[in-house]
Design an enzyme around this catalytic site. Structure first.
Site, PDB file in Angstrom:
ATOM      1  N   ASN A  90      37.030  53.426  49.189  1.00 27.46           N
ATOM      2  CA  ASN A  90      38.183  53.186  48.321  1.00 27.46           C
ATOM      3  C   ASN A  90      37.952  53.567  46.857  1.00 27.46           C
ATOM      4  OD1 ASN A  90      40.705  51.559  47.367  1.00 27.46           O
ATOM      5  ND2 ASN A  90      38.976  50.608  46.292  1.00 27.46           N
ATOM      6  N   TYR A 154      42.113  65.463  40.535  1.00 27.98           N
ATOM      7  CA  TYR A 154      42.370  64.339  41.462  1.00 27.98           C
ATOM      8  C   TYR A 154      42.979  64.863  42.776  1.00 27.98           C
ATOM      9  CZ  TYR A 154      44.146  59.568  42.574  1.00 27.98           C
ATOM     10  OH  TYR A 154      44.427  58.349  43.147  1.00 27.98           O
ATOM     11  N   ILE A 187      51.012  52.022  43.261  1.00 26.54           N
ATOM     12  CA  ILE A 187      50.604  50.635  43.521  1.00 26.54           C
ATOM     13  C   ILE A 187      50.217  49.968  42.201  1.00 26.54           C
ATOM     14  CG2 ILE A 187      49.034  49.161  44.864  1.00 26.54           C
ATOM     15  CD1 ILE A 187      50.754  51.019  46.667  1.00 26.54           C
TER      16      ILE A 187
HETATM   17  P1  NAP Z   1      41.206  50.617  40.084  1.00 25.62           P
HETATM   18  O1  NAP Z   1      42.064  49.441  39.818  1.00 25.62           O
HETATM   19  O2  NAP Z   1      40.846  51.501  38.930  1.00 25.62           O
HETATM   20  O3  NAP Z   1      39.877  50.125  40.837  1.00 25.62           O
HETATM   21  C1  NAP Z   1      38.889  51.046  41.203  1.00 25.62           C
HETATM   22  C2  NAP Z   1      37.536  50.377  41.199  1.00 25.62           C
HETATM   23  O4  NAP Z   1      36.561  51.384  41.513  1.00 25.62           O
HETATM   24  C3  NAP Z   1      37.158  49.817  39.816  1.00 25.62           C
HETATM   25  O5  NAP Z   1      36.582  48.545  39.948  1.00 25.62           O
HETATM   26  C4  NAP Z   1      36.165  50.841  39.313  1.00 25.62           C
HETATM   27  O6  NAP Z   1      35.216  50.320  38.393  1.00 25.62           O
HETATM   28  C5  NAP Z   1      35.480  51.253  40.599  1.00 25.62           C
HETATM   29  N1  NAP Z   1      34.725  52.502  40.416  1.00 25.62           N
HETATM   30  C6  NAP Z   1      34.982  53.520  39.566  1.00 25.62           C
HETATM   31  N2  NAP Z   1      34.000  54.433  39.599  1.00 25.62           N
HETATM   32  C7  NAP Z   1      33.081  53.976  40.498  1.00 25.62           C
HETATM   33  C8  NAP Z   1      31.819  54.468  40.936  1.00 25.62           C
HETATM   34  N3  NAP Z   1      31.298  55.607  40.475  1.00 25.62           N
HETATM   35  N4  NAP Z   1      31.134  53.743  41.845  1.00 25.62           N
HETATM   36  C9  NAP Z   1      31.619  52.568  42.309  1.00 25.62           C
HETATM   37  N5  NAP Z   1      32.804  52.052  41.907  1.00 25.62           N
HETATM   38  C10 NAP Z   1      33.537  52.744  41.009  1.00 25.62           C
HETATM   39  O7  NAP Z   1      41.880  51.593  41.162  1.00 25.62           O
HETATM   40  P2  NAP Z   1      42.971  51.285  42.312  1.00 25.62           P
HETATM   41  O8  NAP Z   1      44.302  51.569  41.752  1.00 25.62           O
HETATM   42  O9  NAP Z   1      42.696  49.992  42.968  1.00 25.62           O
HETATM   43  O10 NAP Z   1      42.624  52.498  43.298  1.00 25.62           O
HETATM   44  C11 NAP Z   1      41.776  52.357  44.432  1.00 25.62           C
HETATM   45  C12 NAP Z   1      41.848  53.651  45.238  1.00 25.62           C
HETATM   46  O11 NAP Z   1      43.208  53.931  45.579  1.00 25.62           O
HETATM   47  C13 NAP Z   1      41.354  54.875  44.448  1.00 25.62           C
HETATM   48  O12 NAP Z   1      40.663  55.740  45.322  1.00 25.62           O
HETATM   49  C14 NAP Z   1      42.643  55.532  43.991  1.00 25.62           C
HETATM   50  O13 NAP Z   1      42.489  56.909  43.771  1.00 25.62           O
HETATM   51  C15 NAP Z   1      43.546  55.235  45.163  1.00 25.62           C
HETATM   52  N6  NAP Z   1      44.977  55.274  44.850  1.00 25.62           N
HETATM   53  C16 NAP Z   1      45.537  54.376  43.995  1.00 25.62           C
HETATM   54  C17 NAP Z   1      46.903  54.447  43.743  1.00 25.62           C
HETATM   55  C18 NAP Z   1      47.598  53.469  42.850  1.00 25.62           C
HETATM   56  O14 NAP Z   1      48.823  53.604  42.681  1.00 25.62           O
HETATM   57  N7  NAP Z   1      46.920  52.489  42.286  1.00 25.62           N
HETATM   58  C19 NAP Z   1      47.678  55.445  44.330  1.00 25.62           C
HETATM   59  C20 NAP Z   1      47.060  56.357  45.181  1.00 25.62           C
HETATM   60  C21 NAP Z   1      45.699  56.262  45.448  1.00 25.62           C
HETATM   61  P3  NAP Z   1      35.496  50.491  36.793  1.00 25.62           P
HETATM   62  O15 NAP Z   1      36.640  49.599  36.510  1.00 25.62           O
HETATM   63  O16 NAP Z   1      34.237  50.038  36.135  1.00 25.62           O
HETATM   64  O17 NAP Z   1      35.809  51.952  36.582  1.00 25.62           O
END
Ligand code: NAP
Length: 246
Positions: A90, A154, A187
């Site tokens: 994730n 991305y 999201i």
């Molecule tokens: P988020 O709130 O930014 O959470 C992502 C987590 O991953 C954060 O705790 C971050 O830590 C951690 N992370 C970043 N770099 C890392 C690394 N090198 N090693 C280990 N952990 C790391 O993101 P989210 O919105 O929950 O997204 C989760 C997934 O869903 C991602 O793959 C994203 O691309 C995908 N996604 C999200 C959306 C959306 O609308 N939110 C839509 C499509 C896809 P830090 O905070 O320290 O950076």
């Protein structure tokens, strides 16, 4: 199979990953949370107290292969198991810019965290899954894989995740290991809270269900994909977007 299912969820200190860890824990699954943010250790303890399941948070940098190998070794030892049953890839970041302005660093960082990570973590768990002839892998991609202005890095990474998912599903099906990808739409997480209000509103206007998704919307579906009920589903790419098409 070992007595309890054990799952790894990366990027689970917050947002979608945290919701997935929480959902799996409510089903009695033991969860190892991995994140670059040390807050993940406390998050593991909190969910464990709330659900009664065994959870443990680990600091890992998923773009680094050795960090992932150490993480996996530590998970096996802490969870007292010889393999994990479920992997949810994730962790992800975005560093948006129009291609003409995109720096090599922005390109590199996103490709490594969003795509290399999937190789790095999957490589750890697959041999153990093959041994027990069972496994569930879910990769969190994005609808941006279809192309989105300002996200060449991305989109390329997330499209790569889908190619990886499709190939791996074919290679691992004979071992009862399913490999699927989910594509969240828009999201409500810290990642999208950074998006300016006028752009958020534009997204909202494009969502037929007229609401921004919740991390739990994604978590609920991932929980289904890793269950026995989904044992004949592999190589699929599922949008979780309230009907939004990009
Ligand atoms: P988020 O709130 O930014 O959470 C992502 C987590 O991953 C954060 O705790 C971050 O830590 C951690 N992370 C970043 N770099 C890392 C690394 N090198 N090693 C280990 N952990 C790391 O993101 P989210 O919105 O929950 O997204 C989760 C997934 O869903 C991602 O793959 C994203 O691309 C995908 N996604 C999200 C959306 C959306 O609308 N939110 C839509 C499509 C896809 P830090 O905070 O320290 O950076």
């Amino acid at each position: 199979m070992q007595e309890k299912n054990v799952a790894i969820v990366t990027g689970s200190a917050r947002g979608i990953g945290r919701a997935i860890a929480n959902k799996l824990a409510t089903k009695g699954i033991h969860v190892a949370l991995g994140d670059i943010d040390p807050a993940v250790v406390e998050v593991g303890k909190q969910i464990s107290e709330q659900t009664g399941s065994k959870l443990e948070g680990f600091v890992v940098d998923v773009k680094d292969y050795n960090s992932c190998s150490n993480f996996y070794r530590n998970v096996l030892s802490a969870m007292e198991c010889d393999h994990v049953d479920i992997l949810v890839n994730n962790a992800g970041i975005n560093r948006d810019a129009l291609f003409v302005n995109m720096t090599e660093q922005q390109w590199d960082e996103v490709i490594k965290v969003d795509l290399y990570s999937v190789f790095n973590c999957t490589k750890q768990v697959v041999p153990g899954m093959i041994k027990v002839n069972h496994g569930r892998i879910v990769n969190v991609s994005s609808m941006s894989w279809l192309g989105n202005v300002g996200q060449a890095n991305y989109s390329a990474a997330k499209a790569g995740v889908i190619g990886f998912t499709k190939t791996l599903s074919k290679e691992l099906a004979r071992y009862n290991i399913t490999v699927n990808a989910v594509c969240p739409g828009f999201i409500d997480t810290p990642m999208t809270r950074a998006v300016p209000e006028n752009i958020r509103q534009k997204f909202l206007d494009r969502i037929p269900m007229r609401r921004i998704g919740l991390p739990e919307d994604v978590a609920n579906f991932v929980s289904l994909l890793v269950s026995e009920e989904a044992s004949y589903v592999t190589g699929e790419v599922i949008n979780i977007s309230g009907g939004m098409t990009i």
